[in-house]
Design a protein around this motif. Structure first.
Motif, PDB file in Angstrom:
ATOM      1  N   THR A 118      -0.026 -11.997   0.382  1.00  0.00           N
ATOM      2  CA  THR A 118       0.760 -12.462   1.631  1.00  0.00           C
ATOM      3  C   THR A 118      -0.187 -13.392   2.440  1.00  0.00           C
ATOM      4  O   THR A 118       0.236 -13.966   3.209  1.00  0.00           O
ATOM      5  CB  THR A 118       1.228 -11.251   2.879  1.00  0.00           C
ATOM      6  N   PHE A 119      -1.557 -13.333   2.086  1.00  0.00           N
ATOM      7  CA  PHE A 119      -2.335 -14.312   2.712  1.00  0.00           C
ATOM      8  C   PHE A 119      -2.423 -15.637   1.947  1.00  0.00           C
ATOM      9  O   PHE A 119      -2.351 -15.567   0.799  1.00  0.00           O
ATOM     10  CB  PHE A 119      -3.834 -13.957   2.831  1.00  0.00           C
ATOM     11  N   PRO A 120      -2.259 -16.905   2.777  1.00  0.00           N
ATOM     12  CA  PRO A 120      -2.231 -17.970   1.947  1.00  0.00           C
ATOM     13  C   PRO A 120      -3.401 -18.179   1.685  1.00  0.00           C
ATOM     14  O   PRO A 120      -4.710 -18.077   1.915  1.00  0.00           O
ATOM     15  CB  PRO A 120      -1.794 -19.101   3.310  1.00  0.00           C
ATOM     16  N   GLY A 121      -3.595 -19.108   0.525  1.00  0.00           N
ATOM     17  CA  GLY A 121      -4.724 -19.614  -0.151  1.00  0.00           C
ATOM     18  C   GLY A 121      -5.556 -18.575  -0.964  1.00  0.00           C
ATOM     19  O   GLY A 121      -6.588 -18.625  -1.679  1.00  0.00           O
ATOM     20  N   ILE A 122      -4.803 -17.381  -1.307  1.00  0.00           N
ATOM     21  CA  ILE A 122      -5.415 -16.452  -2.443  1.00  0.00           C
ATOM     22  C   ILE A 122      -4.567 -16.617  -3.689  1.00  0.00           C
ATOM     23  O   ILE A 122      -3.461 -16.583  -3.846  1.00  0.00           O
ATOM     24  CB  ILE A 122      -5.086 -14.802  -1.857  1.00  0.00           C
ATOM     25  N   PRO A 123      -5.414 -17.094  -4.659  1.00  0.00           N
ATOM     26  CA  PRO A 123      -4.925 -17.143  -5.986  1.00  0.00           C
ATOM     27  C   PRO A 123      -4.033 -16.040  -6.743  1.00  0.00           C
ATOM     28  O   PRO A 123      -4.633 -14.675  -6.350  1.00  0.00           O
ATOM     29  CB  PRO A 123      -5.816 -17.727  -6.829  1.00  0.00           C
ATOM     30  N   ALA A 124      -3.315 -16.140  -7.399  1.00  0.00           N
ATOM     31  CA  ALA A 124      -2.521 -15.113  -8.101  1.00  0.00           C
ATOM     32  C   ALA A 124      -3.487 -13.955  -8.974  1.00  0.00           C
ATOM     33  O   ALA A 124      -3.325 -12.845  -8.937  1.00  0.00           O
ATOM     34  CB  ALA A 124      -1.484 -15.670  -9.049  1.00  0.00           C
ATOM     35  N   LYS A 125      -4.538 -14.773  -9.630  1.00  0.00           N
ATOM     36  CA  LYS A 125      -5.624 -13.932 -10.300  1.00  0.00           C
ATOM     37  C   LYS A 125      -6.209 -12.953  -9.410  1.00  0.00           C
ATOM     38  O   LYS A 125      -6.391 -11.970  -9.538  1.00  0.00           O
ATOM     39  CB  LYS A 125      -6.430 -14.721 -10.933  1.00  0.00           C
ATOM     40  N   VAL A 126      -6.645 -13.555  -8.026  1.00  0.00           N
ATOM     41  CA  VAL A 126      -7.047 -12.629  -7.055  1.00  0.00           C
ATOM     42  C   VAL A 126      -6.460 -11.494  -6.270  1.00  0.00           C
ATOM     43  O   VAL A 126      -6.584 -10.428  -6.376  1.00  0.00           O
ATOM     44  CB  VAL A 126      -7.887 -13.506  -6.162  1.00  0.00           C
ATOM     45  N   ALA A 127      -5.155 -11.935  -6.401  1.00  0.00           N
ATOM     46  CA  ALA A 127      -4.043 -11.072  -6.035  1.00  0.00           C
ATOM     47  C   ALA A 127      -3.676  -9.932  -7.009  1.00  0.00           C
ATOM     48  O   ALA A 127      -3.898  -8.642  -6.550  1.00  0.00           O
ATOM     49  CB  ALA A 127      -2.844 -11.752  -5.761  1.00  0.00           C
ATOM     50  N   THR A 128      -4.013  -9.923  -8.249  1.00  0.00           N
ATOM     51  CA  THR A 128      -3.746  -9.065  -9.294  1.00  0.00           C
ATOM     52  C   THR A 128      -5.007  -8.236  -9.272  1.00  0.00           C
ATOM     53  O   THR A 128      -4.965  -7.076  -9.497  1.00  0.00           O
ATOM     54  CB  THR A 128      -3.782  -9.989 -10.686  1.00  0.00           C
ATOM     55  N   TYR A 129      -6.253  -8.852  -9.017  1.00  0.00           N
ATOM     56  CA  TYR A 129      -7.435  -7.948  -8.904  1.00  0.00           C
ATOM     57  C   TYR A 129      -7.150  -6.866  -7.836  1.00  0.00           C
ATOM     58  O   TYR A 129      -7.575  -5.685  -7.898  1.00  0.00           O
ATOM     59  CB  TYR A 129      -8.533  -8.994  -8.817  1.00  0.00           C
ATOM     60  N   PHE A 130      -6.854  -7.462  -6.408  1.00  0.00           N
ATOM     61  CA  PHE A 130      -6.658  -6.911  -5.578  1.00  0.00           C
ATOM     62  C   PHE A 130      -5.609  -5.607  -5.790  1.00  0.00           C
ATOM     63  O   PHE A 130      -5.857  -4.514  -5.280  1.00  0.00           O
ATOM     64  CB  PHE A 130      -6.485  -7.648  -4.302  1.00  0.00           C
ATOM     65  N   ARG A 131      -4.511  -5.835  -6.505  1.00  0.00           N
ATOM     66  CA  ARG A 131      -3.618  -5.020  -6.863  1.00  0.00           C
ATOM     67  C   ARG A 131      -4.231  -3.747  -7.581  1.00  0.00           C
ATOM     68  O   ARG A 131      -3.990  -2.739  -7.509  1.00  0.00           O
ATOM     69  CB  ARG A 131      -2.458  -5.463  -7.629  1.00  0.00           C
ATOM     70  N   ASP A 132      -5.334  -4.190  -8.618  1.00  0.00           N
ATOM     71  CA  ASP A 132      -5.804  -3.243  -9.481  1.00  0.00           C
ATOM     72  C   ASP A 132      -6.719  -2.295  -8.412  1.00  0.00           C
ATOM     73  O   ASP A 132      -7.020  -0.971  -8.560  1.00  0.00           O
ATOM     74  CB  ASP A 132      -6.863  -3.839 -10.497  1.00  0.00           C
ATOM     75  N   VAL A 133      -7.416  -3.001  -7.452  1.00  0.00           N
ATOM     76  CA  VAL A 133      -8.498  -2.188  -6.489  1.00  0.00           C
ATOM     77  C   VAL A 133      -7.647  -1.163  -5.728  1.00  0.00           C
ATOM     78  O   VAL A 133      -7.849  -0.243  -5.135  1.00  0.00           O
ATOM     79  CB  VAL A 133      -9.422  -3.329  -5.848  1.00  0.00           C
ATOM     80  N   ALA A 134      -6.476  -1.965  -5.249  1.00  0.00           N
ATOM     81  CA  ALA A 134      -5.569  -1.118  -4.514  1.00  0.00           C
ATOM     82  C   ALA A 134      -5.001   0.185  -4.987  1.00  0.00           C
ATOM     83  O   ALA A 134      -5.059   1.153  -4.381  1.00  0.00           O
ATOM     84  CB  ALA A 134      -4.453  -1.669  -3.916  1.00  0.00           C
ATOM     85  N   ASP A 135      -4.767   0.051  -6.386  1.00  0.00           N
ATOM     86  CA  ASP A 135      -4.220   1.229  -7.289  1.00  0.00           C
ATOM     87  C   ASP A 135      -5.292   2.316  -7.207  1.00  0.00           C
ATOM     88  O   ASP A 135      -5.164   3.414  -7.229  1.00  0.00           O
ATOM     89  CB  ASP A 135      -3.998   0.953  -8.442  1.00  0.00           C
ATOM     90  N   HIS A 136      -6.604   1.729  -7.583  1.00  0.00           N
ATOM     91  CA  HIS A 136      -7.785   2.674  -7.570  1.00  0.00           C
ATOM     92  C   HIS A 136      -8.022   3.473  -6.111  1.00  0.00           C
ATOM     93  O   HIS A 136      -8.281   4.656  -6.203  1.00  0.00           O
ATOM     94  CB  HIS A 136      -9.251   1.867  -8.122  1.00  0.00           C
ATOM     95  N   HIS A 137      -7.828   2.630  -5.085  1.00  0.00           N
ATOM     96  CA  HIS A 137      -8.023   3.150  -3.726  1.00  0.00           C
ATOM     97  C   HIS A 137      -6.893   4.225  -3.663  1.00  0.00           C
ATOM     98  O   HIS A 137      -7.396   5.494  -2.882  1.00  0.00           O
ATOM     99  CB  HIS A 137      -7.886   2.038  -2.750  1.00  0.00           C
ATOM    100  N   GLN A 138      -5.666   3.815  -3.974  1.00  0.00           N
ATOM    101  CA  GLN A 138      -4.581   4.839  -3.665  1.00  0.00           C
ATOM    102  C   GLN A 138      -4.935   6.244  -4.532  1.00  0.00           C
ATOM    103  O   GLN A 138      -4.833   7.308  -3.951  1.00  0.00           O
ATOM    104  CB  GLN A 138      -3.258   4.420  -4.289  1.00  0.00           C
ATOM    105  N   ARG A 139      -5.379   6.171  -5.693  1.00  0.00           N
ATOM    106  CA  ARG A 139      -5.904   7.482  -6.449  1.00  0.00           C
ATOM    107  C   ARG A 139      -7.002   8.119  -5.818  1.00  0.00           C
ATOM    108  O   ARG A 139      -6.891   9.540  -5.776  1.00  0.00           O
ATOM    109  CB  ARG A 139      -6.436   6.987  -7.889  1.00  0.00           C
ATOM    110  N   VAL A 140      -8.001   7.391  -5.261  1.00  0.00           N
ATOM    111  CA  VAL A 140      -8.836   8.132  -4.493  1.00  0.00           C
ATOM    112  C   VAL A 140      -8.351   8.622  -3.225  1.00  0.00           C
ATOM    113  O   VAL A 140      -8.644   9.836  -3.074  1.00  0.00           O
ATOM    114  CB  VAL A 140     -10.083   7.102  -4.181  1.00  0.00           C
ATOM    115  N   SER A 141      -7.401   8.102  -2.650  1.00  0.00           N
ATOM    116  CA  SER A 141      -6.732   8.639  -1.509  1.00  0.00           C
ATOM    117  C   SER A 141      -6.120   9.951  -1.653  1.00  0.00           C
ATOM    118  O   SER A 141      -6.082  10.738  -0.973  1.00  0.00           O
ATOM    119  CB  SER A 141      -6.161   7.506  -0.901  1.00  0.00           C
ATOM    120  N   GLU A 142      -5.294   9.739  -2.938  1.00  0.00           N
ATOM    121  CA  GLU A 142      -4.838  11.076  -3.009  1.00  0.00           C
ATOM    122  C   GLU A 142      -5.529  12.195  -3.523  1.00  0.00           C
ATOM    123  O   GLU A 142      -5.287  13.314  -3.150  1.00  0.00           O
ATOM    124  CB  GLU A 142      -3.669  10.595  -4.414  1.00  0.00           C
ATOM    125  N   GLN A 143      -6.628  11.820  -4.000  1.00  0.00           N
ATOM    126  CA  GLN A 143      -7.437  12.875  -4.477  1.00  0.00           C
ATOM    127  C   GLN A 143      -8.059  13.631  -3.212  1.00  0.00           C
ATOM    128  O   GLN A 143      -8.350  14.944  -3.123  1.00  0.00           O
ATOM    129  CB  GLN A 143      -8.761  12.315  -5.427  1.00  0.00           C
TER     130      GLN A 143
END
Length: 186
Positions: free
Chosen positions: A64-89
Motif C-alpha cells: 500500500t505504500f507508493p514506491g515499494i516494488p513488487a519484489k520487496v512487497a513479496t519479501y515483506f509478505r514472507d517476513v510478515a508470515d514469519h512474524h505471524q507464526r512467532v506471534s501465534e507461538q
C-alpha cells in the motif's frame, strides 16, 4: 532479519517451557511457581517487543505504500508470515504458562491441605492430654491425696495436664483472630 531472530528466541522459550512442563507434570519434584512466573514475565517482555511490528509488516506486505516494488512487497509478505507464526507461538506459550502456573498453585494447595490434616491430627492428640492423662492414673485435681505414698504419679499427671492445657491456651491466644464473614480464613 530481526524477525528471523524472533524465531530463535521463540525456540529458546519452547525449550524452557518444555522443561518446566516436565517439572509440573512430575509428581516427584516440587514446582517452583516463581520460576514459572519469571518465565511468564520474560515472555511478556518478548511479546511487547514483537507485537507492535504486526501492523507495519502487514501494510508493507500489502504494497500500500507508493514506491515499494513488487519484489520487496513479496519479501515483506514472507517476513510478515514469519512474524505471524512467532506471534501465534507467543500466545500459545502464554496460555501454556498460565495453565502451568494454575497447576503449580493447585499442587501447592493440595500439599498445604495434607500438611493441615497432619497438624490437625497432632493438635487433636495434644488437646486430649490434659483431660485423659490424669484420668489414666486415676487422678482428679480435687481428689489428689498428697500425703499418700502412691500419690506421686497422680500429682505428676495432674501437673502435666495443667501445663499442657496452659500451653495450648497460650498458643490459641497468640493465634490471629478469624476475619468476620470468612470462616475459612485463620
Amino acid at each position: 532479519m530481526v524477525v528471523d531472530r524472533y524465531k530463535d528466541v521463540a525456540d529458546a522459550f519452547a525449550g524452557d517451557i518444555d522443561s518446566l512442563e516436565a517439572e509440573v507434570c512430575s509428581p516427584d519434584r516440587p514446582v517452583d511457581a516463581g520460576r514459572i512466573y519469571q518465565l511468564k514475565r520474560e515472555l511478556l517482555e518478548f511479546k511487547r517487543a514483537v507485537m507492535p511490528l504486526a501492523g507495519a509488516l502487514q501494510r508493507l506486505s500489502q504494497g500500500t505504500f507508493p514506491g515499494i516494488p513488487a519484489k520487496v512487497a513479496t519479501y515483506f509478505r514472507d517476513v510478515a508470515d514469519h512474524h505471524q507464526r512467532v506471534s501465534e507461538q507467543i500466545l500459545s506459550f502464554d496460555e501454556l504458562l498460565s495453565g502451568m502456573l494454575s497447576a503449580s498453585i493447585a499442587q501447592l494447595d493440595v500439599q498445604q491441605n495434607a500438611d493441615m490434616r497432619r497438624i490437625s491430627a497432632w493438635a487433636a492428640l495434644v488437646a486430649v492430654i490434659p483431660v485423659r492423662l490424669p484420668s489414666c492414673v486415676g487422678a482428679h485435681p480435687d481428689r489428689v491425696h498428697r500425703d499418700l505414698p502412691g500419690a506421686a504419679p497422680q500429682q505428676v499427671a495432674v501437673a502435666a495436664g495443667h501445663v499442657t492445657r496452659r500451653l495450648i491456651q497460650g498458643w490459641y491466644a497468640r493465634a490471629p483472630a478469624p476475619v468476620r464473614g470468612r470462616p475459612d480464613l485463620p
